[in-house]
Scaffold this motif. Structure first.
Motif, PDB file in Angstrom:
ATOM      1  N   GLN A 221       0.854  -1.193   0.000  1.00 39.95           N
ATOM      2  CA  GLN A 221       0.000   0.000   0.000  1.00 39.95           C
ATOM      3  C   GLN A 221       0.891   1.246   0.000  1.00 39.95           C
ATOM      4  OE1 GLN A 221      -2.658   0.868   3.356  1.00 39.95           O
ATOM      5  NE2 GLN A 221      -4.137   1.668   1.882  1.00 39.95           N
ATOM      6  N   GLU A 242       3.907   0.093   2.277  1.00 40.06           N
ATOM      7  CA  GLU A 242       3.827  -0.804   3.435  1.00 40.06           C
ATOM      8  C   GLU A 242       3.477  -2.194   2.918  1.00 40.06           C
ATOM      9  OE1 GLU A 242       0.973   0.146   6.528  1.00 40.06           O
ATOM     10  OE2 GLU A 242       1.496  -1.680   7.637  1.00 40.06           O
ATOM     11  N   MET A 245       0.564  -8.522   4.536  1.00 38.74           N
ATOM     12  CA  MET A 245       0.560  -9.944   4.208  1.00 38.74           C
ATOM     13  C   MET A 245      -0.848 -10.482   3.922  1.00 38.74           C
ATOM     14  SD  MET A 245       2.386 -13.050   6.247  1.00 38.74           S
ATOM     15  CE  MET A 245       3.555 -12.065   7.118  1.00 38.74           C
ATOM     16  N   ARG A 246      -0.914 -11.418   3.009  1.00 44.46           N
ATOM     17  CA  ARG A 246      -2.159 -12.153   2.751  1.00 44.46           C
ATOM     18  C   ARG A 246      -1.814 -13.628   2.723  1.00 44.46           C
ATOM     19  NH1 ARG A 246      -3.589  -7.980   3.795  1.00 44.46           N
ATOM     20  NH2 ARG A 246      -4.797  -6.441   2.670  1.00 44.46           N
ATOM     21  N   ASN A 301       5.635  -4.959   8.897  1.00 42.99           N
ATOM     22  CA  ASN A 301       4.961  -5.027  10.201  1.00 42.99           C
ATOM     23  C   ASN A 301       5.537  -6.154  11.048  1.00 42.99           C
ATOM     24  OD1 ASN A 301       2.481  -3.145  10.094  1.00 42.99           O
ATOM     25  ND2 ASN A 301       2.458  -4.207   8.120  1.00 42.99           N
ATOM     26  N   SER A 303       4.746  -8.208  14.615  1.00 39.53           N
ATOM     27  CA  SER A 303       3.779  -8.368  15.699  1.00 39.53           C
ATOM     28  C   SER A 303       4.553  -8.325  17.026  1.00 39.53           C
ATOM     29  CB  SER A 303       3.072  -9.702  15.541  1.00 39.53           C
ATOM     30  OG  SER A 303       3.972 -10.737  15.853  1.00 39.53           O
ATOM     31  N   GLN A 306       6.900 -11.171  17.533  1.00 40.73           N
ATOM     32  CA  GLN A 306       8.066 -11.148  16.640  1.00 40.73           C
ATOM     33  C   GLN A 306       9.095 -10.155  17.160  1.00 40.73           C
ATOM     34  OE1 GLN A 306       5.727 -10.156  13.096  1.00 40.73           O
ATOM     35  NE2 GLN A 306       6.663 -11.918  12.097  1.00 40.73           N
ATOM     36  N   ASP A 363       3.095   1.933  14.857  1.00 39.48           N
ATOM     37  CA  ASP A 363       1.858   1.723  14.098  1.00 39.48           C
ATOM     38  C   ASP A 363       0.642   1.966  14.991  1.00 39.48           C
ATOM     39  OD1 ASP A 363       0.362   0.988  11.935  1.00 39.48           O
ATOM     40  OD2 ASP A 363       1.058  -1.084  11.849  1.00 39.48           O
ATOM     41  N   ASP A 364      -0.465   2.306  14.384  1.00 42.64           N
ATOM     42  CA  ASP A 364      -1.746   2.431  15.101  1.00 42.64           C
ATOM     43  C   ASP A 364      -1.615   3.271  16.362  1.00 42.64           C
ATOM     44  OD1 ASP A 364      -2.465   0.656  13.155  1.00 42.64           O
ATOM     45  OD2 ASP A 364      -2.424  -1.098  14.456  1.00 42.64           O
ATOM     46  N   ARG A 387      -6.109   4.855  12.512  1.00 42.46           N
ATOM     47  CA  ARG A 387      -7.262   5.153  11.661  1.00 42.46           C
ATOM     48  C   ARG A 387      -8.464   5.674  12.464  1.00 42.46           C
ATOM     49  NH1 ARG A 387      -7.646   0.228   8.805  1.00 42.46           N
ATOM     50  NH2 ARG A 387      -9.481  -0.473   9.885  1.00 42.46           N
ATOM     51  N   GLU A 420      -3.078   7.359   8.970  1.00 44.32           N
ATOM     52  CA  GLU A 420      -3.498   6.093   8.354  1.00 44.32           C
ATOM     53  C   GLU A 420      -4.971   6.136   8.014  1.00 44.32           C
ATOM     54  OE1 GLU A 420      -1.611   2.246   9.981  1.00 44.32           O
ATOM     55  OE2 GLU A 420      -2.475   3.275  11.683  1.00 44.32           O
ATOM     56  N   GLY A 421      -5.347   5.388   7.009  1.00 43.78           N
ATOM     57  CA  GLY A 421      -6.772   5.201   6.729  1.00 43.78           C
ATOM     58  C   GLY A 421      -7.472   6.456   6.238  1.00 43.78           C
ATOM     59  N   GLU A 423      -9.585   8.360   3.804  1.00 46.55           N
ATOM     60  CA  GLU A 423     -10.479   7.831   2.765  1.00 46.55           C
ATOM     61  C   GLU A 423     -11.093   8.893   1.872  1.00 46.55           C
ATOM     62  OE1 GLU A 423     -13.308   5.144   4.480  1.00 46.55           O
ATOM     63  OE2 GLU A 423     -11.762   3.694   5.040  1.00 46.55           O
ATOM     64  N   PHE A 442      -7.171   4.663   1.462  1.00 50.38           N
ATOM     65  CA  PHE A 442      -7.830   4.340   0.205  1.00 50.38           C
ATOM     66  C   PHE A 442      -7.939   5.530  -0.740  1.00 50.38           C
ATOM     67  CE2 PHE A 442     -10.272   0.675   2.503  1.00 50.38           C
ATOM     68  CZ  PHE A 442      -9.084  -0.040   2.558  1.00 50.38           C
TER      69      PHE A 442
HETATM   70  P1  C2E Z   1      -1.743  -1.979   9.709  1.00 49.95           P
HETATM   71  O1  C2E Z   1      -0.286  -2.253   9.752  1.00 49.95           O
HETATM   72  O2  C2E Z   1      -2.242  -0.802  10.481  1.00 49.95           O
HETATM   73  O3  C2E Z   1      -2.112  -1.887   8.171  1.00 49.95           O
HETATM   74  C1  C2E Z   1      -3.064  -1.040   7.684  1.00 49.95           C
HETATM   75  C2  C2E Z   1      -4.358  -1.762   7.462  1.00 49.95           C
HETATM   76  O4  C2E Z   1      -5.358  -0.796   7.152  1.00 49.95           O
HETATM   77  C3  C2E Z   1      -4.327  -2.692   6.265  1.00 49.95           C
HETATM   78  O5  C2E Z   1      -5.216  -3.760   6.520  1.00 49.95           O
HETATM   79  C4  C2E Z   1      -4.875  -1.828   5.142  1.00 49.95           C
HETATM   80  O6  C2E Z   1      -5.421  -2.545   4.083  1.00 49.95           O
HETATM   81  C5  C2E Z   1      -5.944  -1.076   5.887  1.00 49.95           C
HETATM   82  N1  C2E Z   1      -6.226   0.216   5.267  1.00 49.95           N
HETATM   83  C6  C2E Z   1      -5.372   1.007   4.600  1.00 49.95           C
HETATM   84  N2  C2E Z   1      -5.960   2.139   4.192  1.00 49.95           N
HETATM   85  C7  C2E Z   1      -7.238   2.081   4.635  1.00 49.95           C
HETATM   86  C8  C2E Z   1      -8.360   2.979   4.518  1.00 49.95           C
HETATM   87  O7  C2E Z   1      -8.306   4.049   3.945  1.00 49.95           O
HETATM   88  N3  C2E Z   1      -9.517   2.588   5.109  1.00 49.95           N
HETATM   89  C9  C2E Z   1      -9.625   1.406   5.770  1.00 49.95           C
HETATM   90  N4  C2E Z   1     -10.794   1.102   6.310  1.00 49.95           N
HETATM   91  N5  C2E Z   1      -8.585   0.527   5.878  1.00 49.95           N
HETATM   92  C10 C2E Z   1      -7.405   0.876   5.321  1.00 49.95           C
HETATM   93  P2  C2E Z   1      -4.765  -5.250   6.382  1.00 49.95           P
HETATM   94  O8  C2E Z   1      -3.879  -5.432   5.202  1.00 49.95           O
HETATM   95  O9  C2E Z   1      -6.002  -6.075   6.511  1.00 49.95           O
HETATM   96  O10 C2E Z   1      -3.856  -5.467   7.644  1.00 49.95           O
HETATM   97  C11 C2E Z   1      -4.372  -5.436   8.922  1.00 49.95           C
HETATM   98  C12 C2E Z   1      -3.302  -5.518   9.961  1.00 49.95           C
HETATM   99  O11 C2E Z   1      -2.655  -6.794   9.937  1.00 49.95           O
HETATM  100  C13 C2E Z   1      -2.180  -4.517   9.716  1.00 49.95           C
HETATM  101  O12 C2E Z   1      -2.569  -3.262  10.212  1.00 49.95           O
HETATM  102  C14 C2E Z   1      -1.058  -5.146  10.507  1.00 49.95           C
HETATM  103  O13 C2E Z   1      -1.171  -4.835  11.875  1.00 49.95           O
HETATM  104  C15 C2E Z   1      -1.313  -6.628  10.319  1.00 49.95           C
HETATM  105  N6  C2E Z   1      -0.393  -7.121   9.297  1.00 49.95           N
HETATM  106  C16 C2E Z   1      -0.474  -7.011   7.953  1.00 49.95           C
HETATM  107  N7  C2E Z   1       0.576  -7.580   7.354  1.00 49.95           N
HETATM  108  C17 C2E Z   1       1.364  -8.053   8.344  1.00 49.95           C
HETATM  109  C18 C2E Z   1       2.614  -8.739   8.380  1.00 49.95           C
HETATM  110  O14 C2E Z   1       3.256  -8.992   7.355  1.00 49.95           O
HETATM  111  N8  C2E Z   1       3.122  -9.070   9.605  1.00 49.95           N
HETATM  112  C19 C2E Z   1       2.478  -8.758  10.758  1.00 49.95           C
HETATM  113  N9  C2E Z   1       3.041  -9.110  11.924  1.00 49.95           N
HETATM  114  N10 C2E Z   1       1.301  -8.097  10.770  1.00 49.95           N
HETATM  115  C20 C2E Z   1       0.747  -7.756   9.570  1.00 49.95           C
END
Ligand code: C2E
Ligand code: MG
Ligand code: MG
Length: 470
Positions: A221, A242, A245-246, A301, A303, A306, A363-364, A387, A420-421, A423, A442
């Protein structure tokens, strides 16, 4: 012989009572729950005796308790435990029993309490336990979470009843509710979680590290730094990404990290996954450099588990050495919980990240408990405003006040600040007017595949570092 018996009696006494609360322990619970079972199983089926069944209620102190225990004097947490025991006991009848089974856990056996009787008991119990504990100069509230099972409906043995009450507590935590009564569907959710966990295990165990990419993949992103905004045109000063992961699950399709990261954390599977992630990101940044995209930074990212694992620094060291990647193009994103769990060891780990040349981002930010006064102690480079504060920035004055003070604080401490976030363009403008220059959301772009992200980057460059908002 008498001496041995005396020692055994002393031992039993020690095992039977919790020193802080003076309440009977797990040891006594096991004996007494058997007695309850014996007594209730003797009642004939269909008897209209009100004492046909009993509730097993497990009550756990919330995270505030462990924060207090880690940060304040031991006498304070001990007093909270003692007070909790007293408050529970004050609500019990002669036939009810309470046990202090683990430091932060109490178990109650409640005959005659089911349905509305149980509900009104729980209301009084939760209200009493949530009342603040007063100390000289301050007070602390420790909310609790509880879950219950009922004999005979939810089990006929000690282990079944305790297990089901325990699952109910986990469900209450997941749903952020103060209380959940066991239902068979809760067990199914747990079974589903276990299946998910097993398939992560398979996904990780089966292939060699580099083959993890067949099951797990990354999306990117864009994270943009802006120097000015005119008529919806952003003048961009820096483009980063950023990695998100999926999990490409064989039957469920793409699974979100919010679903599988907590499971991977709990089971320890997060470690090999993290290794793969660091390898994948460092190699990618290296590939980008070789194909003329030398200036793109990438965030990874980590956790909480980690971050605390002993191997993470070694992983970064060996990956950076073997790929030849410039560490300053990698940013490690950590959550507030990771940082504030143990401030001394956090500082040590962050200093080692800094020595490697890695950038560090929180983060967050704002969603956890962290106190701003500690932030300057850590060698950080970036803060990402959660967000939650960005979502309603157009309408919520309180959120605007918070974000403005975060922007000022980041400027004082020399950190980059990312919202972050984001929109919509109004929110982006409001944030920019407050002094925020970093954006992700977004409105700029959803997470993209590698090829899409590079196209996104190249388009901005081709357009003289200008991006037109939609
Ligand atoms: P995060 O690091 O805060 O990542 C941002 C999340 O917000 C991402 O969700 C992204 O798709 C979403 N997002 C970005 N812009 C917007 C927006 O404008 N509106 C809304 N509603 N959402 C937005 P995602 O990809 O589902 O990831 C969720 C969380 O999972 C991440 O939050 C992060 O904490 C964790 N994560 C993702 N990838 C990894 C990884 O490789 N390793 C670890 N340990 N955690 C991960
Ligand atoms: Mg992140
Ligand atoms: Mg975030």
């Amino acid at each position: 012989m008498a001496a041995v018996q005396q020692r055994l009696a002393q031992l039993e006494q020690k095992l039977s009572f919790q020193p802080q609360s003076g309440l009977p322990t797990h040891f006594r619970l096991e004996l007494e729950i058997e007695e309850f079972l014996e007594q209730f199983s003797r009642l004939p089926d269909g008897s209209d005796n009100k004492l046909q069944g009993f509730t097993v209620l497990i009550l756990q102190l919330g995270p505030t308790y462990s924060m207090v225990r880690k940060t304040l004097r031991a006498s304070i947490s001990e007093w909270i435990l003692y007070q909790t025991g007293c408050r529970i006991a004050a609500l019990l009848t002669d036939r009810d029993r309470v046990f202090h089974t683990r430091e932060d856990e109490f178990v109650l056996l409640l005959p005659e309490k089911k349905g509305s009787a149980l509900k009104s008991f729980l209301q009084s119990l939760h209200a009493s336990l949530a009342a603040p504990h007063g100390f000289t100069g301050f007070s602390v509230s420790v909310p609790v979470t509880s879950g219950a099972s009922y004999y005979p409906d939810h089990g006929r043995t000690r282990s079944e009843l305790l297990h089901h009450a325990d699952l109910a507590v986990s469900a209450a935590k997941d749903r952020r509710k103060p209380f959940v009564l066991f239902q068979p569907s809760i067990r199914e959710t747990v079974v589903e979680r276990m299946e998910l966990q097993n398939s992560i295990l398979k996904a990780i165990e089966a292939p060699a590290l580099h083959q993890l990419g067949e099951q797990f993949c990354l999306l990117y992103q864009p994270k943009l730094f802006v120097s000015s905004i005119h008529d919806g045109k952003l003048q961009i000063s820096r483009v980063e990404a950023e990695a998100l992961m999926r999990w490409n699950h064989p039957t469920k399709g793409l699974v979100s990290p919010t679903q599988f990261i907590p499971i991977a954390e709990e089971s320890g599977l997060i470690e090999p996954l993290g290794k793969w992630l660091v390898y994948a990101c460092a190699s990618l940044v290296n590939d980008w450099a070789e194909t003329g995209h030398r200036d793109i930074g990438l965030s990874v990212n980590l956790s909480p588990r980690q971050f605390r694992s002993s191997s993470i620094l070694q992983t970064f060291e060996s990956v950076l050495a073997s790929t030849g990647t410039g560490a300053n193009r990698l940013t490690v994103e950590l959550t507030e919980t990771s940082l504030f769990e143990d401030i001394n060891s956090t500082t040590r780990i962050l200093e080692r990240f800094a020595a490697l040349g890695l950038r560090v981002s929180v983060d967050d930010f704002g969603s956890g408990y962290s106190s701003l006064s500690h932030l300057h102690r850590f060698p950080l480079d970036e803060i990402k405003v959660d967000r939650l504060f960005v979502e309603h920035i157009r309408t919520n004055k309180h959120d605007r006040v918070i974000v403005r003070s975060l922007v000022n604080m980041a400027a004082d401490l020399g950190f980059d600040l990312i919202a972050e976030g984001v929109e919509d363009s109004d929110s982006l403008q409001i944030l920019y007017d407050m002094g925020c220059l970093g954006f992700q959301g977004f409105i700029l772009s959803e997470p993209l595949s590698e090829a899409e992200f590079l196209r996104f980057h190249d388009d901005i460059v081709a357009n003289g570092m200008v991006m037109q908002l939609p």
